[in-house]
Design an enzyme around this catalytic site. Sequence first.
Site, mmCIF file in Angstrom:
data_model
loop_
_atom_site.group_PDB
_atom_site.id
_atom_site.type_symbol
_atom_site.label_atom_id
_atom_site.label_comp_id
_atom_site.label_asym_id
_atom_site.label_seq_id
_atom_site.Cartn_x
_atom_site.Cartn_y
_atom_site.Cartn_z
ATOM 1 N N TRP A 4 85.840 -17.527 31.559
ATOM 2 C CA TRP A 4 84.679 -18.126 32.219
ATOM 3 C C TRP A 4 84.380 -17.436 33.535
ATOM 4 O O TRP A 4 83.214 -17.239 33.896
ATOM 5 C CB TRP A 4 84.884 -19.629 32.385
ATOM 6 C CG TRP A 4 85.066 -20.294 31.067
ATOM 7 C CD1 TRP A 4 86.197 -20.893 30.573
ATOM 8 C CD2 TRP A 4 84.083 -20.394 30.014
ATOM 9 N NE1 TRP A 4 85.983 -21.348 29.310
ATOM 10 C CE2 TRP A 4 84.710 -21.062 28.927
ATOM 11 C CE3 TRP A 4 82.760 -19.969 29.876
ATOM 12 C CZ2 TRP A 4 84.028 -21.324 27.729
ATOM 13 C CZ3 TRP A 4 82.088 -20.228 28.688
ATOM 14 C CH2 TRP A 4 82.724 -20.897 27.631
ATOM 15 N N ASP B 206 83.845 -23.071 40.395
ATOM 16 C CA ASP B 206 83.578 -23.694 39.093
ATOM 17 C C ASP B 206 84.747 -24.639 38.839
ATOM 18 O O ASP B 206 85.860 -24.198 38.557
ATOM 19 C CB ASP B 206 83.484 -22.614 38.019
ATOM 20 C CG ASP B 206 83.334 -23.181 36.601
ATOM 21 O OD1 ASP B 206 83.365 -24.422 36.439
ATOM 22 O OD2 ASP B 206 83.197 -22.384 35.657
ATOM 23 N N LYS C 135 84.564 -32.696 30.640
ATOM 24 C CA LYS C 135 86.026 -32.740 30.713
ATOM 25 C C LYS C 135 86.469 -34.070 31.341
ATOM 26 O O LYS C 135 87.028 -34.913 30.689
ATOM 27 C CB LYS C 135 86.582 -31.580 31.529
ATOM 28 C CG LYS C 135 85.936 -30.234 31.297
ATOM 29 C CD LYS C 135 86.236 -29.629 29.947
ATOM 30 C CE LYS C 135 85.692 -28.211 29.857
ATOM 31 N NZ LYS C 135 85.845 -27.593 28.543
#
Length: 359
Positions: free
Chosen positions: A99, A166, A190
């Site tokens: 990511w 992030d 999440k």
Amino acid sequence: MKKYNFNAGPCVLPRPAIESAIEAIRDFDNTGIGILEISHRTPGWERIMKETADLWKELLNIPDNYKVLLLGGGASTQFFDVPANLMKKKAAYLQTGVWAKKAIKEAKFYGEVEVVASSEDRNYSYIPKGYTIPVDADYFHITSNNTIYGTEIHEDIESPVPLVADMSSDIMSRPVDISKYGIIYGGAQKNVGPAGVAFVIVREDILGKTGRPLQTMVDYRTHIGAAEKDRSMFNTPPVFSIFVMHETLKWVKELGGVEAMHKLNKEKAALLYDEIDRNKLFVGTAAKEDRSIMNVCFVMSEEYKDKEAAFLEFAKEKGMVGIKGHRSVGGFRASIYNACPKEAVEALVQCMQDFEKQL
């Protein structure tokens, strides 16, 4: 048979949030209309939007000079929104996984990107240390938790330039000193809700300094709006996802807030890592000092590699869902986010012990 959800995302949600969402689908706020059908200009919805932002502020002690935005597009949209809003000439990135690498790719459209350190050399199994953050960078970007590889940055970094994080997969799992960051963003799916909405916590004074015009939807100032009632409401927000987020944050607050969640998360992670380290069949893949308390990654030890498929089938029969590791790592991954109960981790540990006894 009871099922235990270890999926990496979308993932387990608090049961109270699910029950509230089911009721809201039938009838939102006693309007006689379901949450999936209401206008986002309904007074009751405007209240939910404000309450959700207020819960973010309360749970994370967000200072007044930061704004909380709830946007569509997920964290991947923020990969280009961040450099669009912040980069004048150059940005610095810490590359700790797939990511982070994707975020770097998007940032290169806006200027120079300096990768200050990378753990790609060992398949992202550790967090780099001892790097230098360039003081001439417009911002420094990190990915605080790596779902695929099971590594995590456990402390707030001191940065000489605006720090951007992030935090898709570890937000609300531990206390965070928001004042150390320029922007914190992530996808909700999440710890703070279902897929469909992204959160952005942004310090307002760092915006509007790139010297170039921005597309309306890319500009964070568009979504901040002129008044609080306009915040995150420039276009139709992802109403249902935000409602479930609202209920999830209420649940976190009722459990004692982020500090209580952190204590429980550390207990769950220790329980599982202790079993991985004890059990002759399994080996953890992440450096011990960088192990994530959200995503626990492990593989079969060399001697028992041929038992991997058998363990997956055994675990499935015991009610374990979503423990197959990502294809780039292999083995197993148990995602033990906030809403994953300790009972689920105990059940997985028992499953590992029972499988060991069969051999």
